[in-house]
Write an enzyme that holds these catalytic residues in place. Structure first.
Site, PDB file in Angstrom:
ATOM      1  N   ASN A 118       0.868  -1.308   0.067  1.00  0.00           N
ATOM      2  CA  ASN A 118      -0.105  -0.080   0.095  1.00  0.00           C
ATOM      3  C   ASN A 118       0.985   1.186  -0.103  1.00  0.00           C
ATOM      4  O   ASN A 118       0.467   2.403   0.479  1.00  0.00           O
ATOM      5  CB  ASN A 118      -1.014   0.044   1.210  1.00  0.00           C
ATOM      6  CG  ASN A 118      -0.485  -0.533   2.327  1.00  0.00           C
ATOM      7  OD1 ASN A 118       0.924  -0.233   2.593  1.00  0.00           O
ATOM      8  ND2 ASN A 118      -1.060  -0.607   3.504  1.00  0.00           N
ATOM      9  N   ARG A 256       3.016   6.284  12.142  1.00  0.00           N
ATOM     10  CA  ARG A 256       2.243   5.795  13.277  1.00  0.00           C
ATOM     11  C   ARG A 256       1.854   7.083  14.240  1.00  0.00           C
ATOM     12  O   ARG A 256       2.895   7.945  14.366  1.00  0.00           O
ATOM     13  CB  ARG A 256       3.022   4.698  13.906  1.00  0.00           C
ATOM     14  CG  ARG A 256       2.951   3.370  13.230  1.00  0.00           C
ATOM     15  CD  ARG A 256       1.543   2.781  12.995  1.00  0.00           C
ATOM     16  NE  ARG A 256       1.771   1.420  12.443  1.00  0.00           N
ATOM     17  CZ  ARG A 256       0.979   1.277  11.360  1.00  0.00           C
ATOM     18  NH1 ARG A 256       0.771   2.443  10.326  1.00  0.00           N
ATOM     19  NH2 ARG A 256       1.201   0.214  10.385  1.00  0.00           N
ATOM     20  N   GLN A 285      -5.705   3.005  18.383  1.00  0.00           N
ATOM     21  CA  GLN A 285      -6.772   2.954  17.023  1.00  0.00           C
ATOM     22  C   GLN A 285      -7.966   1.709  17.361  1.00  0.00           C
ATOM     23  O   GLN A 285      -7.654   0.787  17.809  1.00  0.00           O
ATOM     24  CB  GLN A 285      -5.945   2.488  15.870  1.00  0.00           C
ATOM     25  CG  GLN A 285      -5.004   3.468  15.339  1.00  0.00           C
ATOM     26  CD  GLN A 285      -4.679   3.668  13.836  1.00  0.00           C
ATOM     27  OE1 GLN A 285      -4.037   4.625  13.684  1.00  0.00           O
ATOM     28  NE2 GLN A 285      -4.928   2.585  13.046  1.00  0.00           N
ATOM     29  N   HIS A 311      -7.716   6.104   9.712  1.00  0.00           N
ATOM     30  CA  HIS A 311      -6.624   5.469   9.294  1.00  0.00           C
ATOM     31  C   HIS A 311      -6.993   4.796   7.903  1.00  0.00           C
ATOM     32  O   HIS A 311      -7.364   3.383   8.023  1.00  0.00           O
ATOM     33  CB  HIS A 311      -6.157   4.207  10.239  1.00  0.00           C
ATOM     34  CG  HIS A 311      -4.682   3.912   9.654  1.00  0.00           C
ATOM     35  ND1 HIS A 311      -3.936   2.937  10.555  1.00  0.00           N
ATOM     36  CD2 HIS A 311      -4.118   3.789   8.636  1.00  0.00           C
ATOM     37  CE1 HIS A 311      -3.020   2.760   9.949  1.00  0.00           C
ATOM     38  NE2 HIS A 311      -2.913   3.156   8.760  1.00  0.00           N
TER      39      HIS A 311
HETATM   40  P1  NAI Z   1      10.200   0.988   4.432  1.00  0.00           P
HETATM   41  O1  NAI Z   1      10.788  -0.052   5.429  1.00  0.00           O
HETATM   42  O2  NAI Z   1      10.492   0.975   3.205  1.00  0.00           O
HETATM   43  O3  NAI Z   1      10.963   2.290   4.860  1.00  0.00           O
HETATM   44  C1  NAI Z   1      11.151   2.797   6.114  1.00  0.00           C
HETATM   45  C2  NAI Z   1      12.189   3.717   6.414  1.00  0.00           C
HETATM   46  O4  NAI Z   1      12.510   4.516   7.738  1.00  0.00           O
HETATM   47  C3  NAI Z   1      13.582   3.110   6.083  1.00  0.00           C
HETATM   48  O5  NAI Z   1      14.480   3.733   5.117  1.00  0.00           O
HETATM   49  C4  NAI Z   1      14.262   3.077   7.578  1.00  0.00           C
HETATM   50  O6  NAI Z   1      15.859   3.256   7.219  1.00  0.00           O
HETATM   51  C5  NAI Z   1      13.838   4.476   8.067  1.00  0.00           C
HETATM   52  N1  NAI Z   1      13.924   4.810   9.493  1.00  0.00           N
HETATM   53  C6  NAI Z   1      13.652   3.868  10.456  1.00  0.00           C
HETATM   54  N2  NAI Z   1      14.125   4.395  11.644  1.00  0.00           N
HETATM   55  C7  NAI Z   1      14.330   5.823  11.218  1.00  0.00           C
HETATM   56  C8  NAI Z   1      14.608   7.042  12.063  1.00  0.00           C
HETATM   57  N3  NAI Z   1      14.806   6.722  13.553  1.00  0.00           N
HETATM   58  N4  NAI Z   1      14.851   7.876  11.415  1.00  0.00           N
HETATM   59  C9  NAI Z   1      14.608   8.116  10.047  1.00  0.00           C
HETATM   60  N5  NAI Z   1      14.487   7.006   9.236  1.00  0.00           N
HETATM   61  C10 NAI Z   1      14.288   6.066   9.989  1.00  0.00           C
HETATM   62  O7  NAI Z   1       8.821   1.340   5.015  1.00  0.00           O
HETATM   63  P2  NAI Z   1       7.739   1.811   4.253  1.00  0.00           P
HETATM   64  O8  NAI Z   1       6.912   0.870   3.438  1.00  0.00           O
HETATM   65  O9  NAI Z   1       8.039   3.097   3.534  1.00  0.00           O
HETATM   66  O10 NAI Z   1       6.694   2.290   5.468  1.00  0.00           O
HETATM   67  C11 NAI Z   1       7.091   3.166   6.566  1.00  0.00           C
HETATM   68  C12 NAI Z   1       6.057   3.143   7.580  1.00  0.00           C
HETATM   69  O11 NAI Z   1       4.748   3.859   6.972  1.00  0.00           O
HETATM   70  C13 NAI Z   1       5.463   1.698   8.138  1.00  0.00           C
HETATM   71  O12 NAI Z   1       6.507   1.268   9.028  1.00  0.00           O
HETATM   72  C14 NAI Z   1       4.031   2.078   8.779  1.00  0.00           C
HETATM   73  O13 NAI Z   1       4.372   2.285  10.193  1.00  0.00           O
HETATM   74  C15 NAI Z   1       3.796   3.238   8.034  1.00  0.00           C
HETATM   75  N6  NAI Z   1       2.520   2.955   6.965  1.00  0.00           N
HETATM   76  C16 NAI Z   1       1.227   3.521   7.218  1.00  0.00           C
HETATM   77  C17 NAI Z   1       0.186   2.976   6.404  1.00  0.00           C
HETATM   78  C18 NAI Z   1      -1.146   3.781   6.574  1.00  0.00           C
HETATM   79  O14 NAI Z   1      -1.957   3.148   5.882  1.00  0.00           O
HETATM   80  N7  NAI Z   1      -1.001   5.002   7.211  1.00  0.00           N
HETATM   81  C19 NAI Z   1       0.602   2.263   5.313  1.00  0.00           C
HETATM   82  C20 NAI Z   1       1.793   1.495   5.318  1.00  0.00           C
HETATM   83  C21 NAI Z   1       2.775   2.063   5.941  1.00  0.00           C
END
Ligand code: NAI
Length: 361
Positions: A118, A256, A285, A311
């Protein structure tokens, strides 16, 4: 026979009228018949809070738990301790912070998610929310629907995105897609803060990496938060970090809710330090009726500066098709004893398989 518990949100009449609402209790991710044919037991519920909930009762002897981040069944240490047979947690979506990942590792429980399912949906929602805030859309629309026509009232807080500095905290799949989509808007600068360098993003969008959080935040007109929630990011954007942002900055958080201190955001909006906050996630949530985000407004003028939704960003109809199919594929591999797609593995065999939940070697 394997017992599987799925915690999904209730769809009611909407799920009946729109069968593509797959992530609902009623439509069961489209996998109920397929599981039944193989002799597995599937229990689906939205009743997830408290020790007496259906989720807590059924998790005790389940081997697999499936849940969506939109209506998460929280697998805390207490719940995991009760789940003696649990071997596998599947996130129908992206973001597995609802599982205590360290405890899952100690217990050898695998955690998989449908990585990438997504990310476009969320990136589009982020761009929409940035524009909603910067263009002051919500108050303008509400004024119009209420019969009003006072251009100055909304224009005084309406800006162009062109020429602004936009930065993403986290430049993974979503963060990088947000910046790619913003490139044609001719922002003054696109920046990112992430412990993992993203050279492709720098090349494609001209985005500049910042290694110091204070420097990163202090340059921004718009902050978009796109990193996972884990102990080190919980409460990361607190009152002090908010004070590092430029006066009048906008924040969009679809990652989040618990990454930001909601009360500090509400205070920063009320004081005028932050001009707007939007997104779709809350620390609990569904968000309680008295959650600070429900009454957080720029200089206390409802509805100014608030672009919150429930959400929904990652659960568009298109996204539901992808995460339902991805969940089925994870189950198929699990039953067949095949290796999972590496990108879908969060923890397995007692160790983290991803670097996204902290800089794990
Ligand atoms: P991803 O794993 O592709 O990217 C996450 C990035 O965050 C990574 O590059 C990682 O190095 C970085 N990161 C981790 N800790 C960090 C920090 N302390 N400071 C800076 N960067 C940091 O994940 P993706 O697919 O981009 O998703 C990210 C988040 O978005 C998910 O973990 C989820 O919580 C949220 N999400 C929300 C959705 C919604 O419906 N609102 C749906 C999909 C994801």
């Amino acid at each position: 026979m394997t017992k599987i518990v799925a915690v999904l949100y209730s769809g009611g009449k909407h799920a009946q009228e729109e069968p593509r609402l797959l992530g609902t209790v009623e439509n069961k991710l489209g996998i109920a018949d397929w599981l039944k044919e193989q002799g597995h037991e599937l229990v689906v519920t939205d009743d997830k809070e408290g020790a007496g909930s259906a989720f807590r009762q059924h998790v005790k002897d389940a081997e697999i738990v499936i849940t969506t981040p939109f209506h998460p069944g929280y697998l805390t240490k207490e719940v995991l301790d009760e789940a003696k047979n649990l071997k596998c947690c599947i996130t129908a979506g992206v973001g597995s912070d609802h599982v205590d990942l360290d405890v899952a590792n100690q217990r050898g429980i695998s955690v998989y998610e449908v990585t990438g399912s997504n990310v476009v949906s969320v990136a589009e929602h982020v761009v929409m929310t940035i524009l909603n805030l910067v263009r002051n859309f919500v108050p303008a629309n509400q004024q119009y629907l209420g019969g009003g026509w006072n251009v100055s009232e909304v224009a005084r807080d309406t800006y162009d995105l062109e020429g602004k500095v936009v930065g993403t905290l986290g430049s993974g799949r979503i963060g990088s897609r947000v910046l790619q989509r913003l490139k044609p808007f001719d922002c003054a600068k696109l920046t990112y803060y992430d412990y993992q360098r993203n050279e492709a993003l720098e090349r494609d969008t001209g985005a500049e990496r910042r290694e110091d959080l204070k420097q990163f935040l202090s340059e921004l007109d718009v902050l978009t938060i796109n990193c996972p929630l884990y102990p080190e990011t919980k409460g990361l954007i607190n009152a002090e970090k908010l004070s590092w942002l430029k006066k009048g900055a906008w924040i969009v958080n679809t990652a989040r809710g618990a990454i930001v201190d909601a009360q500090a955001v509400k205070d920063a909006l009320a004081s005028g330090h932050i001009r707007g906050y939007g997104g779709d996630v809350s620390s609990i949530q569904p968000a309680p009726k008295d959650h600070p985000f429900r009454t957080a407004f720029y200089k206390s003028q409802a509805p100014n500066g608030n672009a919150m939704t429930p959400h929904v960003s990652g659960t568009s109809i298109d996204a539901q098709a992808r995460y339902a199919a991805g969940t089925k594929e994870i189950l198929r591999r699990y039953f067949a004893g095949e290796k999972q797609e590496p990108a879908n593995v969060i923890v397995e065999g007692g160790a983290y398989a991803t670097k996204a939940y902290g800089q794990r070697k």
